[in-house]
Design a protein around this motif. Structure first.
Motif, PDB file in Angstrom:
ATOM      1  N   HIS A  31      31.261  -7.681   7.152  1.00 45.17           N
ATOM      2  CA  HIS A  31      30.518  -8.833   8.025  1.00 45.17           C
ATOM      3  C   HIS A  31      31.561  -9.720   8.579  1.00 45.17           C
ATOM      4  CE1 HIS A  31      26.476  -8.196   5.295  1.00 45.17           C
ATOM      5  NE2 HIS A  31      27.011  -6.958   6.148  1.00 45.17           N
ATOM      6  N   GLY A  32      32.490 -10.039   7.974  1.00 43.51           N
ATOM      7  CA  GLY A  32      33.576 -11.162   8.463  1.00 43.51           C
ATOM      8  C   GLY A  32      34.735 -10.263   9.070  1.00 43.51           C
ATOM      9  N   VAL A  33      34.525 -10.109  10.399  1.00 37.96           N
ATOM     10  CA  VAL A  33      35.451  -9.086  10.968  1.00 37.96           C
ATOM     11  C   VAL A  33      36.453  -9.712  11.587  1.00 37.96           C
ATOM     12  CG1 VAL A  33      33.687  -7.347  11.143  1.00 37.96           C
ATOM     13  CG2 VAL A  33      33.974  -9.055  13.111  1.00 37.96           C
ATOM     14  N   ASP A  34      36.565 -11.067  11.771  1.00 34.76           N
ATOM     15  CA  ASP A  34      37.448 -11.768  12.825  1.00 34.76           C
ATOM     16  C   ASP A  34      38.437 -12.443  12.038  1.00 34.76           C
ATOM     17  OD1 ASP A  34      36.644 -11.239  15.181  1.00 34.76           O
ATOM     18  OD2 ASP A  34      35.264 -12.919  15.345  1.00 34.76           O
ATOM     19  N   ARG A  35      39.534 -12.955  12.332  1.00 40.25           N
ATOM     20  CA  ARG A  35      40.883 -13.313  11.541  1.00 40.25           C
ATOM     21  C   ARG A  35      40.378 -14.676  10.686  1.00 40.25           C
ATOM     22  NH1 ARG A  35      46.832 -14.947  13.925  1.00 40.25           N
ATOM     23  NH2 ARG A  35      47.800 -15.610  12.017  1.00 40.25           N
ATOM     24  N   GLU A  66      36.234   2.288  -2.514  1.00 41.70           N
ATOM     25  CA  GLU A  66      36.538   3.304  -1.776  1.00 41.70           C
ATOM     26  C   GLU A  66      38.184   3.923  -2.307  1.00 41.70           C
ATOM     27  OE1 GLU A  66      36.553   4.237   3.033  1.00 41.70           O
ATOM     28  OE2 GLU A  66      37.683   2.516   2.347  1.00 41.70           O
ATOM     29  N   ARG A  67      38.928   3.036  -2.560  1.00 43.25           N
ATOM     30  CA  ARG A  67      40.275   3.723  -2.938  1.00 43.25           C
ATOM     31  C   ARG A  67      40.057   4.472  -4.199  1.00 43.25           C
ATOM     32  NH1 ARG A  67      43.796  -1.627  -0.975  1.00 43.25           N
ATOM     33  NH2 ARG A  67      43.774  -1.009   1.273  1.00 43.25           N
ATOM     34  N   ALA A  68      39.407   3.969  -5.253  1.00 43.39           N
ATOM     35  CA  ALA A  68      39.133   4.575  -6.331  1.00 43.39           C
ATOM     36  C   ALA A  68      38.300   5.914  -6.218  1.00 43.39           C
ATOM     37  CB  ALA A  68      38.319   3.393  -7.335  1.00 43.39           C
ATOM     38  N   GLY A  69      37.802   6.135  -5.046  1.00 33.21           N
ATOM     39  CA  GLY A  69      37.025   7.106  -5.056  1.00 33.21           C
ATOM     40  C   GLY A  69      35.591   7.240  -5.359  1.00 33.21           C
ATOM     41  N   TRP A  70      35.008   5.871  -5.635  1.00 31.68           N
ATOM     42  CA  TRP A  70      33.606   5.743  -5.999  1.00 31.68           C
ATOM     43  C   TRP A  70      32.604   5.692  -5.132  1.00 31.68           C
ATOM     44  CZ3 TRP A  70      35.196   1.176  -9.819  1.00 31.68           C
ATOM     45  CH2 TRP A  70      36.076   2.002 -11.179  1.00 31.68           C
ATOM     46  N   VAL A  71      33.208   5.268  -3.860  1.00 33.59           N
ATOM     47  CA  VAL A  71      32.222   5.501  -2.538  1.00 33.59           C
ATOM     48  C   VAL A  71      33.055   6.059  -1.327  1.00 33.59           C
ATOM     49  CG1 VAL A  71      31.411   2.949  -3.109  1.00 33.59           C
ATOM     50  CG2 VAL A  71      33.237   3.205  -1.585  1.00 33.59           C
ATOM     51  N   TRP A  72      32.289   6.579  -0.627  1.00 32.05           N
ATOM     52  CA  TRP A  72      32.871   7.304   0.824  1.00 32.05           C
ATOM     53  C   TRP A  72      31.775   6.959   1.767  1.00 32.05           C
ATOM     54  CZ3 TRP A  72      31.464   9.279  -4.041  1.00 32.05           C
ATOM     55  CH2 TRP A  72      30.295   9.970  -4.102  1.00 32.05           C
ATOM     56  N   ASN A  73      32.336   7.568   2.961  1.00 29.40           N
ATOM     57  CA  ASN A  73      31.484   7.300   4.274  1.00 29.40           C
ATOM     58  C   ASN A  73      31.141   6.031   4.634  1.00 29.40           C
ATOM     59  OD1 ASN A  73      31.314  10.252   4.381  1.00 29.40           O
ATOM     60  ND2 ASN A  73      29.169  10.417   3.305  1.00 29.40           N
ATOM     61  N   VAL A  74      32.418   5.172   4.262  1.00 30.42           N
ATOM     62  CA  VAL A  74      32.227   3.949   4.600  1.00 30.42           C
ATOM     63  C   VAL A  74      32.091   3.413   5.957  1.00 30.42           C
ATOM     64  CG1 VAL A  74      33.144   1.299   4.034  1.00 30.42           C
ATOM     65  CG2 VAL A  74      33.228   3.196   2.256  1.00 30.42           C
ATOM     66  N   ARG A  75      31.342   2.688   6.440  1.00 34.56           N
ATOM     67  CA  ARG A  75      30.977   2.387   7.889  1.00 34.56           C
ATOM     68  C   ARG A  75      31.672   0.983   8.174  1.00 34.56           C
ATOM     69  NH1 ARG A  75      26.420   4.756  10.316  1.00 34.56           N
ATOM     70  NH2 ARG A  75      25.386   6.164   8.821  1.00 34.56           N
ATOM     71  N   TRP A  76      33.157   1.308   8.248  1.00 30.37           N
ATOM     72  CA  TRP A  76      33.937  -0.080   8.633  1.00 30.37           C
ATOM     73  C   TRP A  76      33.964  -0.252  10.100  1.00 30.37           C
ATOM     74  CZ3 TRP A  76      35.354  -2.406   4.710  1.00 30.37           C
ATOM     75  CH2 TRP A  76      35.377  -1.822   3.367  1.00 30.37           C
ATOM     76  N   PRO A  77      34.324  -1.590  10.401  1.00 30.25           N
ATOM     77  CA  PRO A  77      34.169  -1.948  11.751  1.00 30.25           C
ATOM     78  C   PRO A  77      34.709  -0.936  12.954  1.00 30.25           C
ATOM     79  CG  PRO A  77      34.685  -3.836  10.543  1.00 30.25           C
ATOM     80  CD  PRO A  77      34.915  -2.686   9.424  1.00 30.25           C
ATOM     81  N   ASP A  78      34.227  -0.807  13.978  1.00 30.42           N
ATOM     82  CA  ASP A  78      34.708  -0.010  15.068  1.00 30.42           C
ATOM     83  C   ASP A  78      34.905  -0.826  16.149  1.00 30.42           C
ATOM     84  OD1 ASP A  78      33.953   1.603  17.578  1.00 30.42           O
ATOM     85  OD2 ASP A  78      34.977   2.804  16.540  1.00 30.42           O
ATOM     86  N   PRO A  79      36.355  -0.971  16.566  1.00 26.65           N
ATOM     87  CA  PRO A  79      36.880  -2.091  17.383  1.00 26.65           C
ATOM     88  C   PRO A  79      36.005  -1.807  18.944  1.00 26.65           C
ATOM     89  CG  PRO A  79      38.913  -1.009  16.392  1.00 26.65           C
ATOM     90  CD  PRO A  79      37.627  -0.305  16.129  1.00 26.65           C
TER      91      PRO A  79
END
Length: 328
Positions: free
Chosen positions: A286-290, A304-317
């Motif tokens: 939610h906090g996408v700005d600097r 995600e890095r631990a492999g416990w979640v996937w298909n994460v919807r990260w911000p798209d520029p």
């Protein structure tokens, strides 16, 4: 005149963004089931403050110790992130796919917040997004209009008053996926037990670590009652303040007035970057700005890095750029 020839009922006028919401549907008396639900809600809301009123005189003169503050921080983080990462970004909006065990663990952690059973929480929040700041929104601060007095009344309604209204949200309509999930249904049914656990654990840990029932009581006060009350009001402030004051750098749907309110960012684990959330509800951050601190997104990244979640919807520029309001 037969039903075949009866003219159709006139459709309600389109909401203009400033008028009070129609209240005709609120005239019917609440059903017995709804009265029970509102009573239970009242107990959940009032219980932390009753606990404070009882505990403070008993412990007057005691100095809060490091153990109390550590337990408060731990339980606040566990239950608060259970709400933000589990209830909200995961179960409500599908911002990521979680391993079944983590999905249940987050639902349990969120239930420790005393904010209601998981299915009703998710259904209510999905309904809020379906009708944000217009008729149908269960907790909009614009329910009574946009004048000063109406706005103040609306803030009270959106912060806490809506919890006691006769306006239930259909689980079948807004959360059929959770109703079909046996694990989530089990967590939902266990909510009363988890409410007891969220108070019993601080007391037990305080007694076990501190070595006396007095340290157990101080832990219950700080990591139990005060923690629950603080988390309640932070969550409710996102419903109320984050639709009235703050910045709106991103374009949302018509009538949606969600804002970014930076003073709440840390306590809400990033939920108060509410304007971007309403501009792009499924985004995991939610906090996408600097400089916009978003602890919930950081935890999702660790999962995600631990492999416990996937298909994460990260911000798209590109998506963010399309929604950003140009300055000036």
């Amino acid at each position: 005149m037969t039903s075949a020839t009866r003219p159709p009922a006139p459709s309600p006028p389109e909401y203009d963004g400033t008028s009070p919401f129609p209240t005709a549907e609120a005239g019917a008396p609440p059903t017995p089931g709804r009265r029970i639900y509102v009573t239970i809600t009242g107990i959940i809301v009032v219980a932390p403050f009753v606990g404070l009123a009882v505990a403070i005189p008993l412990l007057w003169g005691s100095v809060v110790g490091p153990l109390d503050l550590v337990l408060l921080a731990v339980f606040y983080a566990v239950s608060g992130l259970g709400v933000t990462v589990g209830f909200h970004r995961g179960l409500t909006h599908g911002s990521y796919t979680a391993a079944p065990a983590l999905r249940i663990a987050l639902a349990v952690a969120g239930s420790l917040s005393f904010q209601g059973d998981v299915i009703d929480w998710v259904a209510t929040h999905r309904r809020h997004h379906a009708f944000t700041d217009r008729p149908g929104d269960p907790h909009s601060p614009y329910r009574y209009g946009t004048g000063l007095r109406a706005q103040l009344r609306g803030l009270v309604h959106s912060h806490i008053g809506w919890l006691f209204g006769d306006d239930p949200t259909s689980h079948q309509r807004y959360a059929p996926d959770l109703l079909a999930d046996p694990g989530i249904r089990a967590v939902d049914r266990a909510f009363p037990v988890l409410c007891a656990v969220t108070l019993a654990l601080p007391f037990a840990l305080g007694w076990a670590i501190g070595g006396s029932w007095v340290t157990g009581l101080t832990a219950l006060l700080w990591a139990g009652f005060i923690r629950i009350a603080l988390l309640h009001h932070v969550t409710w402030s996102v419903n109320s303040l984050c639709h009235v004051i703050g910045e709106r750098p991103f374009r949302t749907r018509r009538h949606d007035r969600a804002t970014n309110l930076w003073p709440l960012a840390l306590l809400s684990f990033g939920e108060s970057w509410h304007n971007l959330h309403h501009a792009d509800p499924t985004c995991a951050r939610h906090g996408v700005d600097r400089g916009q601190l978003d602890v919930s997104a950081a935890l999702i990244r660790l999962f995600e890095r631990a492999g416990w979640v996937w298909n994460v919807r990260w911000p798209d520029p590109a998506r963010l750029a399309a929604r950003r309001i140009e300055a000036g």
